[in-house]
Design an enzyme around this catalytic site. Structure first.
Site, PDB file in Angstrom:
ATOM      1  CD  GLU A  14      50.134  89.108  25.419  1.00  0.00           C
ATOM      2  OE1 GLU A  14      50.652  88.142  24.834  1.00  0.00           O
ATOM      3  OE2 GLU A  14      50.776  89.888  26.142  1.00  0.00           O
ATOM      4  CE  LYS A  27      46.092  83.419  31.003  1.00  0.00           C
ATOM      5  NZ  LYS A  27      46.071  83.051  32.462  1.00  0.00           N
TER       6      LYS A  27
HETATM    7  P1  NAD Z   1      53.641  85.942  37.280  1.00  0.00           P
HETATM    8  O1  NAD Z   1      54.454  85.181  36.310  1.00  0.00           O
HETATM    9  O2  NAD Z   1      54.216  87.123  37.972  1.00  0.00           O
HETATM   10  O3  NAD Z   1      53.100  84.953  38.433  1.00  0.00           O
HETATM   11  C1  NAD Z   1      52.661  83.670  38.158  1.00  0.00           C
HETATM   12  C2  NAD Z   1      52.581  82.913  39.481  1.00  0.00           C
HETATM   13  O4  NAD Z   1      52.066  81.590  39.209  1.00  0.00           O
HETATM   14  C3  NAD Z   1      53.936  82.734  40.169  1.00  0.00           C
HETATM   15  O5  NAD Z   1      53.824  83.023  41.542  1.00  0.00           O
HETATM   16  C4  NAD Z   1      54.261  81.261  39.954  1.00  0.00           C
HETATM   17  O6  NAD Z   1      55.055  80.703  40.983  1.00  0.00           O
HETATM   18  C5  NAD Z   1      52.870  80.643  39.903  1.00  0.00           C
HETATM   19  N1  NAD Z   1      52.842  79.380  39.153  1.00  0.00           N
HETATM   20  C6  NAD Z   1      53.354  79.140  37.919  1.00  0.00           C
HETATM   21  N2  NAD Z   1      53.147  77.859  37.583  1.00  0.00           N
HETATM   22  C7  NAD Z   1      52.473  77.278  38.614  1.00  0.00           C
HETATM   23  C8  NAD Z   1      51.967  75.986  38.851  1.00  0.00           C
HETATM   24  N3  NAD Z   1      52.121  75.010  37.946  1.00  0.00           N
HETATM   25  N4  NAD Z   1      51.322  75.733  40.011  1.00  0.00           N
HETATM   26  C9  NAD Z   1      51.172  76.719  40.927  1.00  0.00           C
HETATM   27  N5  NAD Z   1      51.646  77.960  40.767  1.00  0.00           N
HETATM   28  C10 NAD Z   1      52.298  78.250  39.614  1.00  0.00           C
HETATM   29  O7  NAD Z   1      52.316  86.337  36.479  1.00  0.00           O
HETATM   30  P2  NAD Z   1      51.401  87.634  36.580  1.00  0.00           P
HETATM   31  O8  NAD Z   1      51.948  88.671  35.677  1.00  0.00           O
HETATM   32  O9  NAD Z   1      51.146  87.949  37.987  1.00  0.00           O
HETATM   33  O10 NAD Z   1      50.070  87.076  35.908  1.00  0.00           O
HETATM   34  C11 NAD Z   1      49.101  86.416  36.693  1.00  0.00           C
HETATM   35  C12 NAD Z   1      47.954  85.966  35.791  1.00  0.00           C
HETATM   36  O11 NAD Z   1      47.396  87.110  35.146  1.00  0.00           O
HETATM   37  C13 NAD Z   1      48.399  85.027  34.678  1.00  0.00           C
HETATM   38  O12 NAD Z   1      47.386  84.054  34.509  1.00  0.00           O
HETATM   39  C14 NAD Z   1      48.494  85.929  33.447  1.00  0.00           C
HETATM   40  O13 NAD Z   1      48.222  85.190  32.275  1.00  0.00           O
HETATM   41  C15 NAD Z   1      47.407  86.934  33.734  1.00  0.00           C
HETATM   42  N6  NAD Z   1      47.611  88.268  33.148  1.00  0.00           N
HETATM   43  C16 NAD Z   1      48.776  88.948  33.340  1.00  0.00           C
HETATM   44  C17 NAD Z   1      48.924  90.232  32.814  1.00  0.00           C
HETATM   45  C18 NAD Z   1      50.185  91.034  33.017  1.00  0.00           C
HETATM   46  O14 NAD Z   1      50.330  92.108  32.432  1.00  0.00           O
HETATM   47  N7  NAD Z   1      51.122  90.598  33.815  1.00  0.00           N
HETATM   48  C19 NAD Z   1      47.882  90.822  32.089  1.00  0.00           C
HETATM   49  C20 NAD Z   1      46.694  90.079  31.920  1.00  0.00           C
HETATM   50  C21 NAD Z   1      46.564  88.824  32.456  1.00  0.00           C
HETATM   51  O1  TDX Z   2      63.201  93.680  26.759  1.00  0.00           O
HETATM   52  C1  TDX Z   2      62.101  93.906  26.221  1.00  0.00           C
HETATM   53  N1  TDX Z   2      62.052  94.780  25.169  1.00  0.00           N
HETATM   54  C2  TDX Z   2      60.895  95.070  24.513  1.00  0.00           C
HETATM   55  O2  TDX Z   2      60.886  95.862  23.560  1.00  0.00           O
HETATM   56  C3  TDX Z   2      60.880  93.299  26.676  1.00  0.00           C
HETATM   57  C4  TDX Z   2      60.894  92.333  27.818  1.00  0.00           C
HETATM   58  C5  TDX Z   2      59.726  93.617  26.019  1.00  0.00           C
HETATM   59  N2  TDX Z   2      59.720  94.463  24.956  1.00  0.00           N
HETATM   60  C6  TDX Z   2      58.443  94.778  24.297  1.00  0.00           C
HETATM   61  C7  TDX Z   2      57.606  93.594  23.900  1.00  0.00           C
HETATM   62  C8  TDX Z   2      56.191  94.105  24.059  1.00  0.00           C
HETATM   63  O3  TDX Z   2      55.786  94.788  22.875  1.00  0.00           O
HETATM   64  O4  TDX Z   2      57.663  95.493  25.258  1.00  0.00           O
HETATM   65  C9  TDX Z   2      56.274  95.123  25.199  1.00  0.00           C
HETATM   66  C10 TDX Z   2      55.853  94.571  26.538  1.00  0.00           C
HETATM   67  O5  TDX Z   2      56.520  93.325  26.699  1.00  0.00           O
HETATM   68  P1  TDX Z   2      56.287  92.389  27.990  1.00  0.00           P
HETATM   69  O6  TDX Z   2      56.540  93.198  29.206  1.00  0.00           O
HETATM   70  O7  TDX Z   2      57.054  91.134  27.771  1.00  0.00           O
HETATM   71  O8  TDX Z   2      54.716  92.144  27.928  1.00  0.00           O
HETATM   72  P2  TDX Z   2      53.764  91.513  26.790  1.00  0.00           P
HETATM   73  O9  TDX Z   2      54.505  90.639  25.876  1.00  0.00           O
HETATM   74  O10 TDX Z   2      52.992  92.660  26.181  1.00  0.00           O
HETATM   75  O11 TDX Z   2      52.783  90.605  27.704  1.00  0.00           O
HETATM   76  C11 TDX Z   2      52.353  91.093  28.998  1.00  0.00           C
HETATM   77  O12 TDX Z   2      51.048  91.602  28.961  1.00  0.00           O
HETATM   78  C12 TDX Z   2      49.983  90.698  28.825  1.00  0.00           C
HETATM   79  C13 TDX Z   2      52.440  89.993  30.051  1.00  0.00           C
HETATM   80  O13 TDX Z   2      53.743  89.441  30.052  1.00  0.00           O
HETATM   81  C14 TDX Z   2      51.406  88.921  29.836  1.00  0.00           C
HETATM   82  O14 TDX Z   2      51.449  87.969  30.888  1.00  0.00           O
HETATM   83  C15 TDX Z   2      50.060  89.560  29.824  1.00  0.00           C
HETATM   84  O15 TDX Z   2      49.076  88.617  29.548  1.00  0.00           O
END
Ligand code: NAD
Ligand code: TDX
Length: 351
Positions: free
Chosen positions: A135, A162
């Protein structure tokens, strides 16, 4: 053999718990994994129940912004490398409360970087690995993909935070000579994802016969990757990647949101024995997310050619595994949604 200590931050969250499990099991004789997590609404130790008794694993509850705690952990456990995942991760929450994203994602990252800079001296193979997102590159039109060289253009408070933390990681490698690695990954899906993100939210709502909120016209596109493929990419980059480089990670798997919602409706209907089309009736187009990025697509050619990584889980298999896991994990769902999450979402969707 003397194990090296790796500090994983955010290991109780979605991706972090898969990563901790993978590293603890695969590298029992090689690494001691220390998981530092604040256990916010998104972190849950149930995600790691199966490995909590491994002797190369330790959980520490704490905040990455806590300078004293972070320095104590570096000293006490002689931290060799950091895999940094802890973050506020939900875009909608960043629109509601940007400050929390600045403090955790930027100041938290800086706190860890400062500790690494302070404690790592004259040792060539310490690494600070930052797990980041696609993103940061902004939003694409109908064609093209994000490359590692694409200019940063974050558009939400989440992606701005980020992007900022990525910049600090690069600045610390350039200015202070810290060995760093950054990977920018596309949307992950799979078990243990907090049910505020699109896929688990939709599955959960289908099961409970609740409306399925689709933002805007539902035609925004994301590139989806099964979470275990992301973890394997991080493992391979950490071991085979070059210091101070960035690697894009993606699934070559673009879908419109509405297509995903349709797939989930049809899959869950079939699994629950509901007649075809039942859950599609729950779809409700709602007000668009402010500043909603239209399309993300990742070019991971560098990762494939330099490191040899390939995604292993095709979307149909990954989605089915994910649906099955959520259908069989109602206790987990109840547990993680019984707190702050419900209050937040009451405000969003419930009249
Ligand atoms: P998540 O929200 O599921 O988990 C985040 C974790 O960080 C939680 O366990 C939370 O308790 C911990 N945390 C938050 N604030 C904290 C703090 N101040 N100190 C210590 N711990 C803390 O997130 P995720 O989806 O597992 O994402 C993990 C990482 O990967 C993030 O950095 C996110 O930006 C990155 N990322 C996520 C996605 C995705 O699709 N989910 C994609 C690309 C990158
Ligand atoms: O209720 C919903 N309805 C909807 O249409 C939600 C929660 C999302 N959406 C749409 C928004 C986005 O286009 O779906 C898509 C995916 O949404 P999210 O699951 O919130 O993900 P996104 O915003 O794409 O970001 C995710 O991918 C990149 C993660 O949350 C981030 O942490 C990661 O970096």
């Amino acid at each position: 053999m003397n194990k090296k200590s790796i500090l994983v931050t955010g290991g109780a969250g979605f991706i972090g718990s898969h990563l901790v499990r993978h590293f603890v099991k695969k590298y029992q004789d090689k690494y001691y994994i220390i998981n530092l997590d604040k256990l916010t609404y998104a972190g849950n130790l149930e995600n790691l129940k199966d490995i909590e008794n491994y002797d190369n694993y330790k959980f520490i509850k704490g905040d990455i912004k806590d300078i004293e705690l972070v320095n104590t952990i570096f000293e006490k456990y002689n931290i060799h490398s950091v895999i940094h995942l802890a973050a506020e991760s939900h875009v909608d929450r960043s629109i509601e409360n940007p400050l929390e994203f600045v403090t955790t994602n930027i100041i938290g990252t800086l706190t860890l970087l400062n500790a690494a800079k302070k404690h790592w001296k004259n040792d060539d193979d310490n690494v600070f690995y930052h797990v980041s997102t696609d993103e940061v590159y902004g939003s694409l039109g109908e064609t093209g993909k994000f490359l590692e060289t694409t200019s940063y253009d974050p558009r939400s408070p989440y992606s701005a935070s980020k992007a900022s933390s990525d910049h600090f990681v690069r600045a610390y490698s350039h200015t202070f000579g810290l060995n760093t690695m950054i990977s920018n990954c596309s949307n992950n899906y799979g078990p243990y994802q907090f049910p505020e993100k699109l896929i688990p939210l939709i599955i959960n709502n289908i099961v409970n016969n609740k409306t399925l909120p689709v933002y805007g016209d539902g035609k925004n596109i994301r590139d989806w990757l099964y979470v275990e493929d992301h973890v394997k990419a991080i493992d391979q980059i950490l071991h085979k990647g070059k210091y101070n480089e960035t690697y894009n990670i993606g699934g070559d798997n673009e879908w419109m949101n509405i297509e995903i919602v349709h797939k989930l409706c049809d899959t869950v209907d079939e699994k629950l024995g509901r007649s075809p089309g039942t859950s599609r009736k729950l779809i409700t187009f709602v007000k668009d997310r402010p500043g909603h990025d239209r399309r993300y697509a990742i070019d991971s050619a560098k990762l494939k050619s330099e490191i040899g990584w390939l995604p292993e889980t095709d979307f149909a298999t990954g989605l089915e595994k994910t649906v099955d896991w959520y259908l069989n994990s109602q206790d987990w769902l109840e547990n993680v949604t019984s707190g702050e999450y419900l209050n937040y979402y009451k405000k969003q969707y419930e009249q």
